[in-house]
Design a protein around this motif. Structure first.
Motif, short mmCIF file in Angstrom:
data_model
loop_
_atom_site.label_atom_id
_atom_site.label_comp_id
_atom_site.label_asym_id
_atom_site.label_seq_id
_atom_site.Cartn_x
_atom_site.Cartn_y
_atom_site.Cartn_z
N ALA A 46 0.83 -1.21 0.00
CA ALA A 46 0.00 0.00 0.00
C ALA A 46 0.86 1.26 0.00
CB ALA A 46 -0.94 -0.01 1.21
N GLN A 47 1.97 1.20 0.72
CA GLN A 47 2.87 2.36 0.76
C GLN A 47 3.50 2.60 -0.61
OE1 GLN A 47 6.32 2.05 3.34
NE2 GLN A 47 6.30 4.25 3.71
N SER A 52 3.82 5.84 -5.49
CA SER A 52 3.84 5.85 -6.96
C SER A 52 2.70 6.69 -7.54
CB SER A 52 3.75 4.42 -7.50
OG SER A 52 4.85 3.65 -7.05
N GLY A 53 1.84 7.22 -6.68
CA GLY A 53 0.77 8.09 -7.13
C GLY A 53 -0.43 7.39 -7.72
N HIS A 54 -0.60 6.10 -7.42
CA HIS A 54 -1.73 5.36 -7.96
C HIS A 54 -2.97 5.58 -7.10
CE1 HIS A 54 0.95 3.49 -10.75
NE2 HIS A 54 1.64 2.88 -9.81
N LYS A 55 -4.13 5.45 -7.71
CA LYS A 55 -5.40 5.67 -7.03
C LYS A 55 -5.57 4.69 -5.87
CE LYS A 55 -10.37 5.25 -7.90
NZ LYS A 55 -11.40 4.90 -8.91
N ARG A 56 -6.06 5.20 -4.75
CA ARG A 56 -6.35 4.36 -3.59
C ARG A 56 -7.63 3.57 -3.85
NH1 ARG A 56 -9.42 4.89 1.14
NH2 ARG A 56 -8.50 4.06 3.06
N LEU A 57 -7.53 2.24 -3.79
CA LEU A 57 -8.68 1.39 -4.04
C LEU A 57 -9.40 1.00 -2.76
CD1 LEU A 57 -7.15 -1.00 -6.72
CD2 LEU A 57 -8.85 0.79 -7.10
N SER A 179 3.52 -6.54 -10.71
CA SER A 179 2.51 -5.64 -10.15
C SER A 179 2.80 -5.32 -8.69
CB SER A 179 1.11 -6.24 -10.30
OG SER A 179 0.98 -7.44 -9.55
N VAL A 180 3.19 -6.33 -7.93
CA VAL A 180 3.49 -6.12 -6.50
C VAL A 180 4.64 -5.13 -6.33
CG1 VAL A 180 4.39 -7.22 -4.43
CG2 VAL A 180 2.55 -8.31 -5.71
N ALA A 181 5.67 -5.28 -7.14
CA ALA A 181 6.83 -4.39 -7.04
C ALA A 181 6.46 -2.93 -7.30
CB ALA A 181 7.92 -4.84 -8.02
N ALA A 182 5.39 -2.72 -8.07
CA ALA A 182 4.98 -1.37 -8.42
C ALA A 182 3.82 -0.87 -7.57
CB ALA A 182 4.58 -1.32 -9.89
N GLY A 183 3.38 -1.69 -6.60
CA GLY A 183 2.23 -1.29 -5.80
C GLY A 183 0.95 -1.27 -6.60
N GLU A 188 -4.13 -3.95 -13.54
CA GLU A 188 -3.69 -2.60 -13.88
C GLU A 188 -2.45 -2.62 -14.76
OE1 GLU A 188 -4.94 0.13 -10.10
OE2 GLU A 188 -3.40 -1.38 -9.71
N VAL A 189 -1.59 -3.61 -14.53
CA VAL A 189 -0.37 -3.74 -15.32
C VAL A 189 -0.68 -4.30 -16.70
CG1 VAL A 189 1.86 -4.94 -15.47
CG2 VAL A 189 1.09 -4.02 -13.28
#
Length: 223
Positions: A46-47, A52-57, A179-183, A188-189
């Motif tokens: 989550a951090q 990375s500026g991705h939308k909070r789901l 995907s996990v490495a990028a949060g 989404e990937v």
């Protein structure tokens, strides 16, 4: 409340928990993920997502305490689904998560070692059902290698267990690691990828189990 639990480390609980929570959130559900693993891997994910500026789901909260079953119901009042990422090798925390959950999903990698190791979790579920006989439980075959028969062999090995293995299986795919490495989530990937379809099928299977349990409870109350 859906808990991913397995006393064996490396079964893929966090990946499944974050992705299931994401799938439910994308379906319009209010979702909270509780990180009950002292390692805090879901919190780390989550951090990274936030940085990375991705939308909070959905909200992710650390709750690696054996009072989880006492605190989680209050959290559930604000959510349609609470997903619990459980701990490995911490029986007290696992028991607390079992007392909180409506459905426990046990990720099992398709190997004899993982099937054997699942016996400890089976025993913990049996203990929890003494206090919560309505607790649902199922195995999830995870990290199946595409194009091999070992997943089918794992399903056969699980056939003698006291609860079922979901028909929905999740394969070993690079997109999960990326995907996990990028949060992020696999969908989404790589939208419409096989991994995304597998997670959607897992979410549907979990919801079907919960809905059938509710229907059964209603039928019992009318008798």
């Amino acid at each position: 409340m859906i808990a991913f639990l397995n006393q064996k480390g490396g079964a893929g609980k966090t990946t499944l928990a974050t992705h299931l929570a994401g799938e439910l959130a994308m379906q319009g559900q209010r979702v909270t993920l509780l990180d009950a693993d002292p390692q805090g891997s879901a919190l780390d994910w989550a951090q990274r997502r936030s940085q990375s500026g991705h939308k909070r789901l959905y909200g992710v909260f650390g709750l690696a305490r054996d009072s989880l079953h006492q605190e989680a119901p209050q959290i559930a009042l604000r959510s349609d689904y609470v997903v619990i990422d459980g701990p490995p090798r911490v029986a007290a925390l696992a028991r607390s998560a079992l007392l909180a959950a409506d459905l426990v999903l046990i990720p099992v990698q398709p190997s004899a070692y993982d099937v054997w190791a699942s016996q400890e979790m089976v025993q913990l579920v049996a203990e929890a059902r003494v206090f919560r006989p309505q607790l649902l439980a199922a195995f999830v075959i995870n990290r199946r290698v595409v194009g091999t028969v070992i997943g089918r062999e794992a399903r056969q090995a699980l056939a003698d267990q006291p609860f079922p293995a979901l028909r929905a299986e999740v394969s070993q795919r690079i997109v999960f690691a990326d995907s996990v490495a990028a949060g992020r989530l696999a969908c989404e990937v790589a939208p419409q990828c096989a991994a995304s379809r597998e997670i959607a099928a897992l979410a549907q299977a979990a919801r079907d189990m919960l809905r059938e349990s509710v229907r059964e409870s209603l039928r019992e109350s009318r008798r």
